[in-house]
Enzyme design. Structure first.
Site, short mmCIF file in Angstrom:
data_model
loop_
_atom_site.label_atom_id
_atom_site.label_comp_id
_atom_site.label_asym_id
_atom_site.label_seq_id
_atom_site.Cartn_x
_atom_site.Cartn_y
_atom_site.Cartn_z
N HIS A 145 0.84 -1.20 0.00
CA HIS A 145 0.00 0.00 0.00
C HIS A 145 0.87 1.25 0.00
CE1 HIS A 145 -2.49 3.19 1.82
NE2 HIS A 145 -3.36 2.71 0.96
N HIS A 146 1.86 1.29 0.87
CA HIS A 146 2.85 2.37 0.82
C HIS A 146 4.19 1.88 1.34
CE1 HIS A 146 2.07 3.30 5.22
NE2 HIS A 146 3.39 3.44 5.16
N GLN B 19 10.02 0.82 5.64
CA GLN B 19 8.70 0.42 6.15
C GLN B 19 7.80 0.10 4.96
OE1 GLN B 19 5.71 3.45 7.31
NE2 GLN B 19 5.76 2.53 9.34
N HIS C 258 3.86 -1.09 4.09
CA HIS C 258 2.50 -1.34 4.56
C HIS C 258 1.87 -2.41 3.65
CE1 HIS C 258 -1.86 0.44 5.00
NE2 HIS C 258 -1.77 -0.78 5.47
N HIS D 127 0.74 14.68 5.17
CA HIS D 127 0.22 13.49 5.88
C HIS D 127 -0.87 13.92 6.85
CE1 HIS D 127 0.10 9.69 8.01
NE2 HIS D 127 0.31 10.33 9.15
N HIS E 298 -4.66 11.79 8.64
CA HIS E 298 -5.45 10.56 8.62
C HIS E 298 -6.73 10.87 7.85
CE1 HIS E 298 -3.00 9.07 12.33
NE2 HIS E 298 -2.25 9.34 11.28
N MET F 165 -3.59 13.45 12.32
CA MET F 165 -2.26 14.05 12.26
C MET F 165 -2.32 15.18 11.24
SD MET F 165 0.69 11.19 12.40
CE MET F 165 0.75 9.94 13.67
#
Ligand code: IYT
Ligand code: CU
Ligand code: CU
Length: 359
Positions: free
Chosen positions: A89-90, A164, A166, A235, A237, A311
């Site tokens: 996803h990312h 990272q 996702h 960024h 949510h 956020m």
């Protein structure tokens, strides 16, 4: 057991040795010294990929680290993603002083701090931490502007890189299939004058139930450096509507002119995009950002790490054409209900209007 990169990709093992793995990370946090010597002045592409993982829980955020050879300074000049949106996803690439754990992979979701056990942030607690690259939605390769690089390793606070990924959908791993999503890092050992840095603007704060709130922050650049902005990333949510960043400079009449650096719907892929204005940022300028957040819930929402929280972030990527990047890495305000650009003590005026479409 050593990471599998070298085994699965023999072609690239030398590069791995060159760039990173005079020390290579092994499973339980032990380091194995590698006997290869790196050639000076070399350039290459380092495969920083998941070590053939087989995630089983949906929406897992997995992190994997590499220790950068601490005896050499490297400059990362480009990012070539090895991923598809069917699987990932990312992806985010962090520069860290310390990794979040000593394991070869760990669960590093945003909720990492919220829930205990077996989870940790990408970078270690209180460690130097910055985002160097972000990928989503089949984004293509990115190169930094010519002659610009992120300095990592010896002469830099970035001692580790942490990837990272996702994994949103994990059905295809049910049969034990593995994944090597990640990014090829284009790097050089030739010293570069122009160093890239990121500055993170954001807020704390509270959004009342059923209210649209403006979360704002601003900081003056007080270091005597010239910043050339080139990319930004936003960024939030799920309740984020718009995020915008500005350079604020007083003209000869003392009127503050607000020049937009970037503005986006944060629910589009949260990658780095080119800034809308690349003019230099000078000492004495202010950098400002605003998130419009619409709380459609019948309860308050706070800034915090989980999907129940919100956020508000605006990352600015810039380079300096000599010397080091800014000592200032963050520009955070208390946010609503305390901090607004319009507060008398901010010294801000001529504030951009809020478009009706985002009210
Ligand atoms: C409270 C908040 O705004 N957290 C953000 C920004 C943040 C980024 C980094 C805070 C710290 C960092 O070291 I790097 I302390 C946040 O968590 N943003 C998410 C990622 O989780 C980093 C994002 O995608 O921008
Ligand atoms: Cu994601
Ligand atoms: Cu977040």
């Amino acid at each position: 057991m050593a990471r599998k990169i070298g085994i699965s990709m023999p072609c690239c093992y030398i590069l791995l040795v060159n760039l990173i793995s005079v020390y290579s990370l092994v499973d339980q946090g032990m380091y194995r010294r590698n006997s290869y010597e790196s050639a000076t002045g070399s350039t290459g592409s380092f495969p920083f990929l998941m070590p053939l993982v087989s995630p089983k829980t949906p929406d897992l955020y997995l992190c994997t680290p590499i220790k950068v050879d601490p005896t050499t300074t490297y400059y990362i000049v480009g990012f070539n993603p090895n991923a598809t949106m069917n699987t990932a996803h990312h992806m985010l690439l962090y520069g860290c002083g310390e990794p979040g754990t000593t394991k070869s992979t760990w669960n590093c979701g945003e909720m990492a701090q919220a829930t205990a056990e077996e989870k940790a942030s990408p970078c270690g607690p209180r460690s130097h931490s910055q985002i160097l690259y972000a990928w989503a939605r089949d984004a293509q390769k990115v190169s930094l502007p010519a002659g610009v690089g992120f300095k990592v390793g010896k002469d830099s606070p970035t001692k580790y890189l942490v990837l990272q990924v996702h994994y949103a959908h994990v059905d295809r791993f049910k049969d034990g299939s593995t994944d090597d999503s990640g990014v090829f890092l284009d790097y050089t050992e030739k010293p570069l004058q122009k160093l890239a840095g990121t500055l993170l603007l954001g807020t704390d704060g509270i959004i009342p139930a059923m209210k649209t709130e403006h979360m704002e922050s601003a900081c003056e650049i007080t270091e005597n450096k010239v910043l050339f902005p080139f990319a930004y990333r936003v960024h939030t949510h799920e309740m984020g509507k718009v995020v915008a960043g500005y350079r604020v400079r007083s003209n000869s009449e003392g009127i503050q002119e607000w020049v937009q650096l970037g503005k986006r719907d944060p629910l589009t892929p949260q990658m780095f995009y080119n800034v809308t204005n690349t003019e230099p940022i000078l000492s004495g300028d202010q950098l400002a950002m605003r998130c419009t957040i619409k709380n459609t819930r019948h309860r308050i929402t706070k800034i915090g790490p989980t999907n129940e929280d919100e956020m508000c972030n605006f990352y600015l990527m810039y380079y300096v054409d000599h010397g080091e990047t800014l000592d200032m890495k963050y520009c955070f305000s208390q946010g609503p209900p305390y901090y607004y650009w319009s507060n008398p003590d901010t010294g801000l005026h001529n504030i951009p209007h809020i478009e009706a479409s985002t009210l």
